[in-house]
Design a protein around this motif. Structure first.
Motif, PDB file in Angstrom:
ATOM      1  N   LEU A   1      78.040  56.709  57.658  1.00  0.00           N
ATOM      2  CA  LEU A   1      77.750  55.706  58.672  1.00  0.00           C
ATOM      3  C   LEU A   1      78.752  54.572  58.578  1.00  0.00           C
TER       4      LEU A   1
ATOM      5  N   GLN B   1      67.499  53.602  60.184  1.00  0.00           N
ATOM      6  CA  GLN B   1      67.308  54.545  61.282  1.00  0.00           C
ATOM      7  C   GLN B   1      67.588  55.979  60.826  1.00  0.00           C
TER       8      GLN B   1
ATOM      9  N   ALA C   1      79.625  50.447  60.395  1.00  0.00           N
ATOM     10  CA  ALA C   1      79.140  49.360  61.242  1.00  0.00           C
ATOM     11  C   ALA C   1      80.061  48.157  61.099  1.00  0.00           C
TER      12      ALA C   1
ATOM     13  N   ARG D   1      71.362  50.844  60.487  1.00  0.00           N
ATOM     14  CA  ARG D   1      71.738  52.254  60.685  1.00  0.00           C
ATOM     15  C   ARG D   1      71.209  53.133  59.552  1.00  0.00           C
TER      16      ARG D   1
END
Length: 72
Positions: A53, A67, A55, A64
């Protein structure tokens, strides 16, 4: 003017502290600041290759991760 290519100890220490906080919050998750990408990154281990991930902010990365864990 702050140049991220030059060592900036206070910023580096703040980023390291932020990373450690995220690692404590999400055990088993590897996270780091991408010096060249200027993004926050996290790797969630899992079946197969796991999940990578990214960001723009640390808070967005934490969201994130939450999630992604909710989807697993």
């Amino acid at each position: 003017m702050n140049d991220d290519t030059a060592p900036d100890i206070p910023v580096a220490l703040m980023r390291q502290a932020a990373v450690e906080g995220l690692r404590e919050r999400f055990p088993g998750v590897q996270c780091w600041w991408g010096r060249h990408t200027r993004k926050w990154w996290a790797y969630l281990p899992g079946n197969g290759l796991g999940l990578l991930l990214e960001a723009d902010t640390l808070d967005a990365l934490a969201t994130r991760v939450i999630q992604a864990w909710g989807r697993s």
